[in-house]
Design a protein around this motif. Structure first.
Motif, PDB file in Angstrom:
ATOM      1  N   ALA A  50       0.814  -1.218   0.000  1.00 48.05           N
ATOM      2  CA  ALA A  50       0.000   0.000   0.000  1.00 48.05           C
ATOM      3  C   ALA A  50       0.846   1.266   0.000  1.00 48.05           C
ATOM      4  O   ALA A  50       0.417   2.303  -0.515  1.00 48.05           O
ATOM      5  CB  ALA A  50      -0.928   0.006   1.217  1.00 48.05           C
ATOM      6  N   SER A  51       2.031   1.202   0.573  1.00 47.18           N
ATOM      7  CA  SER A  51       2.851   2.410   0.734  1.00 47.18           C
ATOM      8  C   SER A  51       3.616   2.724  -0.549  1.00 47.18           C
ATOM      9  O   SER A  51       4.787   2.347  -0.709  1.00 47.18           O
ATOM     10  CB  SER A  51       3.818   2.243   1.909  1.00 47.18           C
ATOM     11  N   LEU A 205      -9.376   7.700  -0.728  1.00 45.77           N
ATOM     12  CA  LEU A 205      -9.220   6.942   0.511  1.00 45.77           C
ATOM     13  C   LEU A 205     -10.576   6.695   1.167  1.00 45.77           C
ATOM     14  O   LEU A 205     -10.871   5.573   1.602  1.00 45.77           O
ATOM     15  CB  LEU A 205      -8.302   7.699   1.469  1.00 45.77           C
ATOM     16  N   CYS A 234      -7.305  10.114  10.642  1.00 55.39           N
ATOM     17  CA  CYS A 234      -7.130  11.112   9.582  1.00 55.39           C
ATOM     18  C   CYS A 234      -7.295  12.534  10.125  1.00 55.39           C
ATOM     19  O   CYS A 234      -6.579  13.448   9.715  1.00 55.39           O
ATOM     20  CB  CYS A 234      -8.119  10.865   8.456  1.00 55.39           C
ATOM     21  N   LEU A 246      -0.590   4.821   5.253  1.00 52.80           N
ATOM     22  CA  LEU A 246      -1.641   3.837   5.008  1.00 52.80           C
ATOM     23  C   LEU A 246      -1.446   2.599   5.875  1.00 52.80           C
ATOM     24  O   LEU A 246      -2.416   1.969   6.306  1.00 52.80           O
ATOM     25  CB  LEU A 246      -1.662   3.455   3.533  1.00 52.80           C
ATOM     26  N   SER A 250      -4.154   1.397   8.687  1.00 51.23           N
ATOM     27  CA  SER A 250      -4.671   0.029   8.706  1.00 51.23           C
ATOM     28  C   SER A 250      -4.545  -0.591  10.092  1.00 51.23           C
ATOM     29  O   SER A 250      -5.448  -1.297  10.552  1.00 51.23           O
ATOM     30  CB  SER A 250      -3.918  -0.835   7.689  1.00 51.23           C
ATOM     31  N   GLN A 262      -4.899  -3.044   3.966  1.00 53.24           N
ATOM     32  CA  GLN A 262      -3.878  -2.522   3.057  1.00 53.24           C
ATOM     33  C   GLN A 262      -4.093  -3.044   1.639  1.00 53.24           C
ATOM     34  O   GLN A 262      -3.902  -2.319   0.658  1.00 53.24           O
ATOM     35  CB  GLN A 262      -2.489  -2.908   3.564  1.00 53.24           C
ATOM     36  N   PHE A 265      -6.545  -1.084  -0.326  1.00 53.16           N
ATOM     37  CA  PHE A 265      -6.092   0.217  -0.823  1.00 53.16           C
ATOM     38  C   PHE A 265      -5.445   0.116  -2.199  1.00 53.16           C
ATOM     39  O   PHE A 265      -5.260   1.135  -2.870  1.00 53.16           O
ATOM     40  CB  PHE A 265      -5.093   0.847   0.157  1.00 53.16           C
ATOM     41  N   ASP A 274       0.678   7.212  -0.704  1.00 47.23           N
ATOM     42  CA  ASP A 274       0.971   7.267   0.722  1.00 47.23           C
ATOM     43  C   ASP A 274       1.599   8.618   1.040  1.00 47.23           C
ATOM     44  O   ASP A 274       2.252   9.232   0.205  1.00 47.23           O
ATOM     45  CB  ASP A 274       1.941   6.141   1.085  1.00 47.23           C
TER      46      ASP A 274
END
Length: 340
Positions: A50-51, A205, A234, A246, A250, A262, A265, A274
């Motif tokens: 995800a990153s 997101l 957030c 992210l 998670s 993740q 995403f 990210d």
């Protein structure tokens, strides 16, 4: 089934705070089954993380020459894959040499085409790791080196198919994001102009979080709790003007199975970058329902539905507000009286 078209491995020699040098391979690797399995494993692993950051190539091709090399290699095909890989290795070495904490490894480069005929250029720095295996014949435990996929940290990918479309809204370059100079130098090597619009990324997101919640079959309260946890994380990042992670999100919102969130995403090519600062207005959609027409505006907390302050009749398509405050009731009473 994905197809590995070309693959080669070079070596970047670099210790922390040291100079960088390279060891080149003279020819491309034959795409044997072990080679194919390794490339596709790295490709899938990259896609699952995800990153990542996303963008397009920098317009300045002098200081960011990788796009020229890739164009010559894959679009114009004026140079061979092997020669193109060597030129890219030279750029990578120069960028890594300027970063004290950068380290070397085996530089794997490959061209992969998936079942939908989308072609990618994949580049990753990998290393071997000591391990043990049990010999099938002797049943003895023996030392064995293997590729360390668990610690894949430096990798990037170019969607060559999307790049050729020349669509200004498409982000066709991606790279793994991590904190510090390492991710920065690899982004510079790729020549990626990372495009992050906080509002747009936040909306993507929010959409991914809502879709995930619905897909888990949660009851109303569990869904509200999940979205509220995501909102709180957030909102804190927004108030402190800090970029989100992210992975951290998670862990906070779905602590029992963070990897599962993740994966949500990155499914369906969502491409959430990210490290953006969540937009304060956009994240409110996680905890509030808002809709406006010419005659009325609805703006209620999601908790209103589970706490008995509102009821939605799905069959009739009717929303009923309950437990009205005295002030609103008095105002409505006056409106009805005046109408009489």
């Amino acid at each position: 089934m994905d197809t590995v078209n070309h693959v080669i491995v070079h070596k970047l020699v670099k210790e922390k705070h040291g100079k960088a040098s390279v060891v080149e391979r003279a020819a491309a690797l034959a795409v044997t089954e072990p080679v194919r399995k390794l490339i596709l494993a790295i490709h899938d692993l990259y896609a699952s993380k995800a990153s990542k950051g996303y963008g397009r190539f920098e317009a300045d091709e002098v200081n960011y020459p990788s796009s020229v090399i890739l164009r010559n290699t894959f679009i114009d095909q004026s140079i061979s894959f092997v020669d193109g890989s060597k030129s890219l290795l030279s750029v990578l070495s120069a960028k890594a040499g300027a970063v004290p904490l950068a380290t070397g490894g085996y530089v794997l480069m490959a061209q992969v085409t998936n079942a939908a005929q989308v072609t990618w250029f994949l580049v990753a720095i990998i290393n071997n790791i000591d391990g043990s295996v049990i010999d099938d014949k002797t049943l003895e435990v023996i030392d064995a080196m293997h590729v360390d996929l668990a610690n894949l940290r430096v990798a990037g990918r170019v969607n060559l198919t999307d790049w050729e479309k020349a669509d200004k809204d498409i982000r066709y370059v991606g790279f793994l994001k991590q904190r510090g100079e390492i991710a920065d130098y690899f982004k510079v090597f790729l020549g990626c102009n990372e495009l992050i619009a906080d509002t747009e990324e936040t909306k993507k997101l929010v959409g991914a979080l809502k879709k995930f919640a619905k897909g888990q079959g949660l009851d109303q309260k569990a869904e509200e709790d999940f979205l509220k946890s995501a909102f709180n994380y957030c909102e804190e990042r927004n108030k402190n003007d800090e970029p989100l992670s992210l992975e951290a999100l998670s862990n906070v919102a779905w602590p029992n199975e963070p990897k599962k969130l993740q994966e949500a995403f990155v499914e369906d090519g969502v491409q959430i970058s990210d490290g953006f600062v969540p937009d304060g207005r956009s994240i409110k959609a996680l905890v509030r329902l808002r809709y406006k027409t010419d005659y009325w505006t609805v703006d209620i907390d999601r908790l209103a539905l589970s706490q008995g302050y509102a009821h939605y009749n799905q069959k009739k398509g009717e929303l009923t507000l309950l437990k009205l405050p005295e002030g609103l009731k008095a105002e409505l009473d006056r409106e009805i009286k005046d109408g009489d």
